[in-house]
Design a protein around this motif. Structure first.
Motif, PDB file in Angstrom:
ATOM      1  N   UNK A 247       0.881  -1.166   0.000  1.00  0.00           N
ATOM      2  CA  UNK A 247       0.000   0.000   0.000  1.00  0.00           C
ATOM      3  C   UNK A 247       0.920   1.217   0.000  1.00  0.00           C
ATOM      4  N   UNK A 248       0.605   2.174  -0.834  1.00  0.00           N
ATOM      5  CA  UNK A 248       1.426   3.384  -0.878  1.00  0.00           C
ATOM      6  C   UNK A 248       0.603   4.587  -0.485  1.00  0.00           C
ATOM      7  N   UNK A 249       1.264   5.526   0.161  1.00  0.00           N
ATOM      8  CA  UNK A 249       0.584   6.780   0.483  1.00  0.00           C
ATOM      9  C   UNK A 249       1.612   7.814   0.910  1.00  0.00           C
ATOM     10  N   UNK A 250       1.394   9.019   0.484  1.00  0.00           N
ATOM     11  CA  UNK A 250       2.287  10.083   0.937  1.00  0.00           C
ATOM     12  C   UNK A 250       1.555  10.955   1.963  1.00  0.00           C
ATOM     13  N   UNK A 251       0.321  10.569   2.240  1.00  0.00           N
ATOM     14  CA  UNK A 251      -0.502  11.318   3.195  1.00  0.00           C
ATOM     15  C   UNK A 251      -0.149  10.897   4.624  1.00  0.00           C
ATOM     16  N   UNK A 252      -0.113  11.850   5.537  1.00  0.00           N
ATOM     17  CA  UNK A 252       0.201  11.502   6.936  1.00  0.00           C
ATOM     18  C   UNK A 252      -1.048  11.646   7.792  1.00  0.00           C
ATOM     19  N   UNK A 253      -1.265  10.670   8.670  1.00  0.00           N
ATOM     20  CA  UNK A 253      -2.457  10.664   9.528  1.00  0.00           C
ATOM     21  C   UNK A 253      -1.984  10.566  10.979  1.00  0.00           C
ATOM     22  N   UNK A 254      -2.654  11.253  11.874  1.00  0.00           N
ATOM     23  CA  UNK A 254      -2.239  11.226  13.285  1.00  0.00           C
ATOM     24  C   UNK A 254      -2.771   9.960  13.954  1.00  0.00           C
ATOM     25  N   UNK A 255      -1.853   9.137  14.454  1.00  0.00           N
ATOM     26  CA  UNK A 255      -2.255   7.929  15.173  1.00  0.00           C
ATOM     27  C   UNK A 255      -1.690   8.065  16.587  1.00  0.00           C
ATOM     28  N   UNK A 256      -2.526   8.203  17.560  1.00  0.00           N
ATOM     29  CA  UNK A 256      -2.068   8.481  18.925  1.00  0.00           C
ATOM     30  C   UNK A 256      -1.399   9.832  18.909  1.00  0.00           C
ATOM     31  N   UNK A 257      -0.116   9.840  19.309  1.00  0.00           N
ATOM     32  CA  UNK A 257       0.577  11.134  19.233  1.00  0.00           C
ATOM     33  C   UNK A 257       1.637  11.148  18.131  1.00  0.00           C
ATOM     34  N   UNK A 258       1.505  10.204  17.212  1.00  0.00           N
ATOM     35  CA  UNK A 258       2.493  10.109  16.128  1.00  0.00           C
ATOM     36  C   UNK A 258       1.832  10.333  14.770  1.00  0.00           C
ATOM     37  N   UNK A 259       2.588  10.940  13.835  1.00  0.00           N
ATOM     38  CA  UNK A 259       2.071  11.075  12.468  1.00  0.00           C
ATOM     39  C   UNK A 259       2.591   9.876  11.663  1.00  0.00           C
ATOM     40  N   UNK A 260       1.687   9.142  11.065  1.00  0.00           N
ATOM     41  CA  UNK A 260       2.134   7.993  10.266  1.00  0.00           C
ATOM     42  C   UNK A 260       1.553   8.099   8.851  1.00  0.00           C
ATOM     43  N   UNK A 261       2.301   7.464   7.915  1.00  0.00           N
ATOM     44  CA  UNK A 261       1.794   7.482   6.548  1.00  0.00           C
ATOM     45  C   UNK A 261       0.684   6.434   6.429  1.00  0.00           C
ATOM     46  N   UNK A 262      -0.417   6.870   5.900  1.00  0.00           N
ATOM     47  CA  UNK A 262      -1.575   5.964   5.884  1.00  0.00           C
ATOM     48  C   UNK A 262      -2.568   6.392   4.812  1.00  0.00           C
ATOM     49  N   UNK A 263      -3.534   5.541   4.584  1.00  0.00           N
ATOM     50  CA  UNK A 263      -4.666   5.891   3.721  1.00  0.00           C
ATOM     51  C   UNK A 263      -5.902   5.863   4.598  1.00  0.00           C
ATOM     52  N   UNK A 264      -6.603   6.962   4.540  1.00  0.00           N
ATOM     53  CA  UNK A 264      -7.742   7.096   5.447  1.00  0.00           C
ATOM     54  C   UNK A 264      -9.048   6.802   4.703  1.00  0.00           C
ATOM     55  N   UNK A 265      -9.857   5.952   5.302  1.00  0.00           N
ATOM     56  CA  UNK A 265     -11.151   5.617   4.703  1.00  0.00           C
ATOM     57  C   UNK A 265     -12.255   5.917   5.711  1.00  0.00           C
ATOM     58  N   UNK A 266     -13.502   6.014   5.244  1.00  0.00           N
ATOM     59  CA  UNK A 266     -14.596   6.319   6.184  1.00  0.00           C
ATOM     60  C   UNK A 266     -14.678   5.296   7.320  1.00  0.00           C
ATOM     61  N   UNK A 267     -14.256   4.071   7.023  1.00  0.00           N
ATOM     62  CA  UNK A 267     -14.382   3.007   8.035  1.00  0.00           C
ATOM     63  C   UNK A 267     -13.082   2.733   8.805  1.00  0.00           C
ATOM     64  N   UNK A 268     -11.990   3.402   8.439  1.00  0.00           N
ATOM     65  CA  UNK A 268     -10.754   3.157   9.179  1.00  0.00           C
ATOM     66  C   UNK A 268      -9.533   3.668   8.448  1.00  0.00           C
TER      67      UNK A 268
END
Ligand SMILES: Nc1nc2c(ncn2[C@@H]2O[C@H](COP(=O)(O)OP(=O)(O)OP(=O)(O)O)[C@@H](O)[C@H]2O)c(=O)[nH]1
Ligand SMILES: [Mg+2]
Length: 428
Positions: A247-268
């Motif tokens: 899975x690739x993504x250049x988008x960063x999402x906040x998980x806890x107190x860390x920013x991680x690269x992720x893909x965000x969907x309505x369900x998770x």
């Protein structure tokens, strides 16, 4: 310290094999310093910098550029490819990257328009041509009299990431044909693209299906090496995880107190670097952190070697004669040169013979024409003489006729005169 003595004077033959036969283990009495050789090698390599070239093969929009950006944690330049190109093109870009003191010249080559044509029969050709062209460039540099291999920018492809569409079904024939055509030229690492679009159980079955299809079609993919014991366990485990579901993504999402690269969907959220979510970390570990050097080495020792061997054999170079005796490059060259000169001589002789034959042919043709001309001339002369004879004859006949006519005319005149004189005499 043990030393064996040898009092025999070595013969020439023995002199040649003396290095192998006489190599002995000696112990050093103190520190000499050549234990720094590995460090010297490392320093030299670091100063020189490294080149690594990745080829991304996959259908348009499968996430090739996104994965590259994610892998190297940067933003490479890329633009969306259209779906209506008439053929497949390759697009290469080179970047200078630096991490700590290590400089890496990275070339990313992307297929553009792959899988978009109705007739996909020739889709693999531009890829094969590109790979071969890079081998050819290297071979030409190697064959130069004045080589500059230390400063040569090596563009040979070290790894081919083959992006498989996450269909959950099986490999497309385009994938099988392309991989089969590439497997002897490049290290193929298959990846299932956009693996977040396929469920966990389906993914498991899909992976097994892909691997069995690759095996049944005889496609050789790159195996992470297991001969080096420091990485053999890791590599053999990773070989079992192929093809990596990424899975690739250049988008960063906040998980806890860390920013991680992720893909965000309505369900998770799908975290790129979470090993429970996908195999991205495994791919990065294998491609960049553990086996980059092996990929470079395999490219040189396996794939380039094969290309070089075929190319040199095509040019007529061999290592052994038909009698299985070793032949040096110079001997082959001399033999080829003599063969070439003989061929030239033969061609020259043939041409000379052809020339002589042609001249003779022309000569006889000319003679024949001359003879014909003479014959025609003679015939004309004869005809002319005959005609002249005929005309003379006719003239003579005419003259005879004129003479006889004149005679008759005179006779008639004389007769009429006589008759007149006779008539006058009677009247009187
Ligand atoms: N679901 C999902 N979408 C992705 C993933 N990677 C990329 N995408 C999306 O897929 C689209 C195309 O991604 P790109 O990286 O441009 O794909 P590409 O293969 O480089 O496309 P071309 O170069 O145009 O052939 C973008 O909208 C991405 O956000 C992924 O892992 N999962
Ligand atoms: Mg792209």
């Amino acid at each position: 310290m043990t030393m064996e003595s040898d009092n025999h004077a070595p013969t020439d033959d023995r002199q040649n094999s003396v290095d192998d036969a006489r190599s002995r283990d000696l112990r050093l009495s103190g520190h000499v310093g050549f234990d720094s050789l590995p460090d010297q090698l490392v320093n030299k390599s670091v100063a020189q910098g490294f080149s690594f070239n990745i080829l991304c093969v996959g259908e348009t929009g499968l996430g090739k550029s996104t994965l590259m950006d994610t892998l190297f944690n940067t933003q490479f330049e890329s633009s969306q490819a259209p779906h209506n190109l008439p053929g497949v093109k390759l697009n290469a870009s080179t970047y200078e990257l630096q991490e700590s003191q290590v400089r890496l010249k990275l070339t990313v080559v992307n297929t553009v328009g792959f899988g978009d044509q109705i007739n996909k029969e020739d889709s693999y050709k531009p890829i094969v041509e590109y790979i071969d062209k890079q081998f050819e460039n290297f071979l030409q540099e190697e064959l130069k009299i004045k080589r500059a291999l230390h400063s040569y920018h090596d563009t040979r492809i070290h790894a081919c990431l083959y992006f498989i569409a996450p269909t959950g079904h099986s490999l497309k024939s385009l994938d099988l044909v392309t991989m089969k055509k590439l497997d002897s030229k490049v290290n193929i690492i298959p990846v299932i693209a956009k693996a977040d679009t396929i469920s966990k159980s389906e993914l498991h079955k899909f992976k097994i299906k892909i691997m069995s299809e690759l095996v049944s079609n005889g496609v050789q993919i790159y195996q992470f090496p297991t001969d080096d014991e420091t990485v053999s366990d890791l590599n053999s485990t990773m070989n079992g995880h192929l093809p990596f579901a990424v899975v690739g993504s250049t988008e960063e999402v906040k998980m806890g107190n860390k920013m991680v690269r992720a893909r965000q969907y309505p369900w998770g959220v799908v975290q790129v670097e979470n090993e429970n979510h996908c195999d991205f970390v495994k791919l990065r570990e294998m491609l960049i952190r553990t086996n980059m050097e092996d990929l470079i080495e395999q490219t040189h020792t396996r794939h380039y070697e094969l290309y070089r061997r075929c190319k040199l054999e095509e040019m007529g170079f061999v290592d052994t004669s038909p009698e299985n005796k070793p032949i040096s490059l110079q001997q082959t060259y001399e033999a080829k040169r003599t063969e070439h000169l003989q061929m030239l001589q033969q061609k020259e002789d043939e041409m000379r013979q052809i020339f002589v034959v042609r001249v003779k042919e022309k000569e006889s043709q000319l003679k024949h024409m001359e003879k014909e001309l003479h014959e025609r001339f003679d015939k004309l002369k004869r005809d002319h003489a005959d005609e002249k004879k005929q005309l003379d004859e006719q003239r003579r006949q005419l003259e005879d006729e004129i003479n006889s006519f004149n005679r008759k005319k005179q006779q008639a005149q004389e007769d009429s005169q006589q008759a007149q004189t006779l008539g006058k005499g009677k009247k009187k």
